[in-house]
Design an enzyme around this catalytic site. Sequence first.
Site, PDB file in Angstrom:
ATOM      1  N   THR A 135      47.912 -10.497 -20.462  1.00  0.00           N
ATOM      2  CA  THR A 135      47.927 -11.591 -20.853  1.00  0.00           C
ATOM      3  C   THR A 135      47.578 -11.296 -22.523  1.00  0.00           C
ATOM      4  O   THR A 135      47.107 -10.444 -22.986  1.00  0.00           O
ATOM      5  CB  THR A 135      46.727 -12.176 -20.386  1.00  0.00           C
ATOM      6  OG1 THR A 135      45.975 -13.574 -21.286  1.00  0.00           O
ATOM      7  CG2 THR A 135      45.263 -11.203 -20.382  1.00  0.00           C
ATOM      8  N   ASP A 136      47.926 -12.300 -23.141  1.00  0.00           N
ATOM      9  CA  ASP A 136      47.833 -12.421 -24.604  1.00  0.00           C
ATOM     10  C   ASP A 136      46.270 -12.645 -24.979  1.00  0.00           C
ATOM     11  O   ASP A 136      45.722 -12.247 -26.117  1.00  0.00           O
ATOM     12  CB  ASP A 136      48.313 -13.565 -25.314  1.00  0.00           C
ATOM     13  CG  ASP A 136      47.875 -14.963 -25.088  1.00  0.00           C
ATOM     14  OD1 ASP A 136      46.874 -15.160 -23.903  1.00  0.00           O
ATOM     15  OD2 ASP A 136      48.146 -15.982 -25.489  1.00  0.00           O
ATOM     16  N   GLU A 137      45.194 -12.684 -23.845  1.00  0.00           N
ATOM     17  CA  GLU A 137      44.035 -12.795 -24.218  1.00  0.00           C
ATOM     18  C   GLU A 137      43.145 -11.346 -24.668  1.00  0.00           C
ATOM     19  O   GLU A 137      42.378 -11.422 -25.273  1.00  0.00           O
ATOM     20  CB  GLU A 137      43.071 -13.619 -23.218  1.00  0.00           C
ATOM     21  CG  GLU A 137      43.624 -14.784 -22.899  1.00  0.00           C
ATOM     22  CD  GLU A 137      42.883 -15.838 -21.686  1.00  0.00           C
ATOM     23  OE1 GLU A 137      41.504 -15.459 -21.757  1.00  0.00           O
ATOM     24  OE2 GLU A 137      43.614 -16.473 -21.110  1.00  0.00           O
ATOM     25  N   TYR A 160      36.821 -11.180 -18.598  1.00  0.00           N
ATOM     26  CA  TYR A 160      38.222 -11.335 -18.065  1.00  0.00           C
ATOM     27  C   TYR A 160      39.046 -10.735 -18.984  1.00  0.00           C
ATOM     28  O   TYR A 160      39.943  -9.734 -18.709  1.00  0.00           O
ATOM     29  CB  TYR A 160      38.731 -12.769 -17.925  1.00  0.00           C
ATOM     30  CG  TYR A 160      40.234 -12.745 -17.815  1.00  0.00           C
ATOM     31  CD1 TYR A 160      40.888 -12.268 -16.645  1.00  0.00           C
ATOM     32  CD2 TYR A 160      40.929 -13.648 -18.800  1.00  0.00           C
ATOM     33  CE1 TYR A 160      42.261 -12.243 -16.679  1.00  0.00           C
ATOM     34  CE2 TYR A 160      42.409 -13.650 -18.638  1.00  0.00           C
ATOM     35  CZ  TYR A 160      42.864 -13.122 -17.381  1.00  0.00           C
ATOM     36  OH  TYR A 160      44.244 -13.119 -17.364  1.00  0.00           O
ATOM     37  N   LYS A 164      41.320  -7.121 -18.713  1.00  0.00           N
ATOM     38  CA  LYS A 164      42.798  -6.865 -18.571  1.00  0.00           C
ATOM     39  C   LYS A 164      43.093  -5.955 -19.833  1.00  0.00           C
ATOM     40  O   LYS A 164      44.034  -5.034 -19.544  1.00  0.00           O
ATOM     41  CB  LYS A 164      43.403  -8.302 -19.018  1.00  0.00           C
ATOM     42  CG  LYS A 164      43.471  -9.369 -17.848  1.00  0.00           C
ATOM     43  CD  LYS A 164      43.986  -8.964 -16.626  1.00  0.00           C
ATOM     44  CE  LYS A 164      45.564  -8.940 -16.794  1.00  0.00           C
ATOM     45  NZ  LYS A 164      46.305  -8.476 -15.435  1.00  0.00           N
TER      46      LYS A 164
HETATM   47  P1  NAD Z   1      45.898 -16.214  -9.609  1.00  0.00           P
HETATM   48  O1  NAD Z   1      44.144 -16.070  -9.735  1.00  0.00           O
HETATM   49  O2  NAD Z   1      46.481 -17.397  -9.641  1.00  0.00           O
HETATM   50  O3  NAD Z   1      46.185 -14.845  -8.684  1.00  0.00           O
HETATM   51  C1  NAD Z   1      45.822 -13.816  -8.255  1.00  0.00           C
HETATM   52  C2  NAD Z   1      46.337 -13.303  -7.096  1.00  0.00           C
HETATM   53  O4  NAD Z   1      45.761 -11.976  -6.994  1.00  0.00           O
HETATM   54  C3  NAD Z   1      45.884 -14.091  -5.811  1.00  0.00           C
HETATM   55  O5  NAD Z   1      46.791 -14.328  -4.731  1.00  0.00           O
HETATM   56  C4  NAD Z   1      44.852 -13.365  -5.358  1.00  0.00           C
HETATM   57  O6  NAD Z   1      44.509 -13.465  -3.892  1.00  0.00           O
HETATM   58  C5  NAD Z   1      45.213 -11.757  -5.588  1.00  0.00           C
HETATM   59  N1  NAD Z   1      44.197 -10.883  -5.676  1.00  0.00           N
HETATM   60  C6  NAD Z   1      42.884 -10.903  -6.290  1.00  0.00           C
HETATM   61  N2  NAD Z   1      42.264  -9.790  -6.341  1.00  0.00           N
HETATM   62  C7  NAD Z   1      43.208  -8.914  -5.344  1.00  0.00           C
HETATM   63  C8  NAD Z   1      42.599  -7.730  -4.996  1.00  0.00           C
HETATM   64  N3  NAD Z   1      41.366  -7.284  -5.022  1.00  0.00           N
HETATM   65  N4  NAD Z   1      43.850  -7.109  -4.140  1.00  0.00           N
HETATM   66  C9  NAD Z   1      44.769  -7.877  -3.749  1.00  0.00           C
HETATM   67  N5  NAD Z   1      45.160  -9.123  -4.228  1.00  0.00           N
HETATM   68  C10 NAD Z   1      44.127  -9.660  -5.130  1.00  0.00           C
HETATM   69  O7  NAD Z   1      46.301 -15.457 -11.187  1.00  0.00           O
HETATM   70  P2  NAD Z   1      47.539 -15.948 -11.959  1.00  0.00           P
HETATM   71  O8  NAD Z   1      47.434 -17.070 -12.969  1.00  0.00           O
HETATM   72  O9  NAD Z   1      48.799 -16.067 -11.129  1.00  0.00           O
HETATM   73  O10 NAD Z   1      47.676 -14.574 -12.730  1.00  0.00           O
HETATM   74  C11 NAD Z   1      48.536 -13.480 -12.305  1.00  0.00           C
HETATM   75  C12 NAD Z   1      48.377 -12.250 -13.434  1.00  0.00           C
HETATM   76  O11 NAD Z   1      49.159 -12.803 -14.565  1.00  0.00           O
HETATM   77  C13 NAD Z   1      46.958 -11.940 -13.683  1.00  0.00           C
HETATM   78  O12 NAD Z   1      47.318 -10.716 -13.682  1.00  0.00           O
HETATM   79  C14 NAD Z   1      46.704 -12.541 -15.182  1.00  0.00           C
HETATM   80  O13 NAD Z   1      45.924 -11.848 -15.738  1.00  0.00           O
HETATM   81  C15 NAD Z   1      48.495 -12.652 -15.824  1.00  0.00           C
HETATM   82  N6  NAD Z   1      48.229 -13.977 -16.478  1.00  0.00           N
HETATM   83  C16 NAD Z   1      48.073 -14.940 -16.390  1.00  0.00           C
HETATM   84  C17 NAD Z   1      48.444 -16.003 -17.032  1.00  0.00           C
HETATM   85  C18 NAD Z   1      48.063 -17.734 -16.697  1.00  0.00           C
HETATM   86  O14 NAD Z   1      48.190 -18.362 -17.616  1.00  0.00           O
HETATM   87  N7  NAD Z   1      47.318 -17.973 -15.495  1.00  0.00           N
HETATM   88  C19 NAD Z   1      48.784 -15.710 -18.322  1.00  0.00           C
HETATM   89  C20 NAD Z   1      49.157 -14.452 -18.657  1.00  0.00           C
HETATM   90  C21 NAD Z   1      49.002 -13.439 -17.720  1.00  0.00           C
HETATM   91  P1  TYD Z   2      41.932 -22.168 -18.672  1.00  0.00           P
HETATM   92  O1  TYD Z   2      42.899 -23.025 -18.207  1.00  0.00           O
HETATM   93  O2  TYD Z   2      40.602 -21.777 -18.128  1.00  0.00           O
HETATM   94  O3  TYD Z   2      42.639 -20.917 -19.345  1.00  0.00           O
HETATM   95  P2  TYD Z   2      42.134 -19.891 -20.405  1.00  0.00           P
HETATM   96  O4  TYD Z   2      40.636 -19.980 -20.708  1.00  0.00           O
HETATM   97  O5  TYD Z   2      43.038 -18.462 -19.955  1.00  0.00           O
HETATM   98  O6  TYD Z   2      42.721 -19.988 -21.722  1.00  0.00           O
HETATM   99  O7  TYD Z   2      41.437 -22.999 -19.959  1.00  0.00           O
HETATM  100  C1  TYD Z   2      42.321 -23.412 -21.042  1.00  0.00           C
HETATM  101  C2  TYD Z   2      41.521 -23.945 -22.210  1.00  0.00           C
HETATM  102  O8  TYD Z   2      40.834 -25.337 -21.593  1.00  0.00           O
HETATM  103  C3  TYD Z   2      40.589 -23.217 -22.731  1.00  0.00           C
HETATM  104  O9  TYD Z   2      40.189 -23.288 -24.017  1.00  0.00           O
HETATM  105  C4  TYD Z   2      39.254 -23.620 -21.948  1.00  0.00           C
HETATM  106  C5  TYD Z   2      39.531 -25.154 -21.891  1.00  0.00           C
HETATM  107  N1  TYD Z   2      38.894 -25.582 -20.565  1.00  0.00           N
HETATM  108  C6  TYD Z   2      38.239 -26.937 -20.783  1.00  0.00           C
HETATM  109  O10 TYD Z   2      38.272 -27.476 -21.929  1.00  0.00           O
HETATM  110  N2  TYD Z   2      37.934 -27.341 -19.638  1.00  0.00           N
HETATM  111  C7  TYD Z   2      37.881 -26.860 -18.494  1.00  0.00           C
HETATM  112  O11 TYD Z   2      37.162 -27.563 -17.476  1.00  0.00           O
HETATM  113  C8  TYD Z   2      38.534 -25.652 -18.326  1.00  0.00           C
HETATM  114  C9  TYD Z   2      38.643 -25.111 -16.778  1.00  0.00           C
HETATM  115  C10 TYD Z   2      38.929 -25.115 -19.545  1.00  0.00           C
END
Ligand code: NAD
Ligand code: TYD
Length: 352
Positions: A135-137, A160, A164
Amino acid sequence: MKKILITGGAGFIGSHVVRLFVNKYPDYTIVNLDKLTYAGNLANLKDIEQKANYKFVKGDIVDAVFINDLFQTEQFDAVIHLAAESHVDRSITNPLDFVMTNVIGTVNLLNAAKNLWKPELGKEMTDKRFYHVSTDEVYGTLNETGMFTEETAYDPHSPYSASKASSDHFVRAYGDTYGLPIVISNCSNNYGPFHFPEKLIPLCINNIKNNKPLPIYGKGENIRDWLFVEDHARAIDVIFHSAKNSSTYNVGGHNEWTNIDVIRLLCKIMDGKLGREEGESAKLITFVKDRAGHDLRYAIDSTKLQNELGWKPSLQFEEGLERTVDWFLENEEWLENITSGAYQEYYQHQYL
Ligand code: NAD
Ligand code: TYD
């Protein structure tokens, strides 16, 4: 590459990556390993679950023995690692869960890959790949100007992002120390179909539909760079197949929005779709207590990925958001199964 392990394939982004690979590469065998935590939902993969080149394994990446055995049995050629605890608010309440899955789980996968592939430092391994999706975070927060590049120093603030960042460091360390053929990408906020409704956009879609308050943290001034999830899956495909070992790519949408503007746009789109008067849904906006340590701004510079590998985002935000709203309105059952908890009982029983 013949047999690819995708971890976290039942989650939001993972399910899009699994679908893309299963459909696009019939010669690959795709093994989806997922623990099916609250975020994992096999309904996300209903359309491909019967395909001959797809297999699901329920399991926990924190279980080192199980993971090592799985690698030895399946003889994976490559790993695309997405399994993670992914929600910042949950990491504030339960940081240790994030250390276990995101750090220990990643190191278990690295060890299993190292044991199977037996890399040698200084000897380039071209037929294996360990691709870590991050992630960019990890870069922390920006003020009004500037963007994250691949050279930006890590500066995570939430449990989080700290977990990461730690996993990214371990992945690089295994490349540098053991010659493991690793690649990392760091992506901005994704949105789209199958997004779990605890995250900002799907939470607000669900609440607008049900006339419930839209909780905006602080003043809604925090900025995120939104990317349509299928564009991220395409980037993962390109990076997986074309990146050099030990390289890193930033993936982003060049699409910065304040949270309040995202929600105002969402309200406007949904007023139209639900036949409400313009401005009606926006009345649900409610400012609530800010998230602790809330990063102000994320913005990704993905020039390297665009110049070197030719990837760029395909959708404008307005179009992507409208497609997302349409998907959620057309898939009410998917959403209701999550909000009622039914999805977990069904799949947990099937795979106990
Ligand atoms: P998500 O939470 O929707 O999915 C995570 C999946 O991992 C789930 O299916 C869960 O069951 C599985 N999982 C969790 N713990 C596990 C374990 N101990 N063993 C096996 N499986 C397990 O997450 P996402 O949003 O799809 O993100 C996927 C990846 O991409 C993550 O690594 C996240 O850090 C990264 N990412 C997410 C975003 C975003 O905007 N959602 C952006 C950049 C990077
Ligand atoms: P989120 O979807 O949790 O992603 P991330 O924290 O990984 O960026 O949140 C996106 C943005 O929205 C973040 O600045 C937090 C804000 N947010 C709210 O304002 N209200 C909410 O209920 C949630 C879940 C997030």
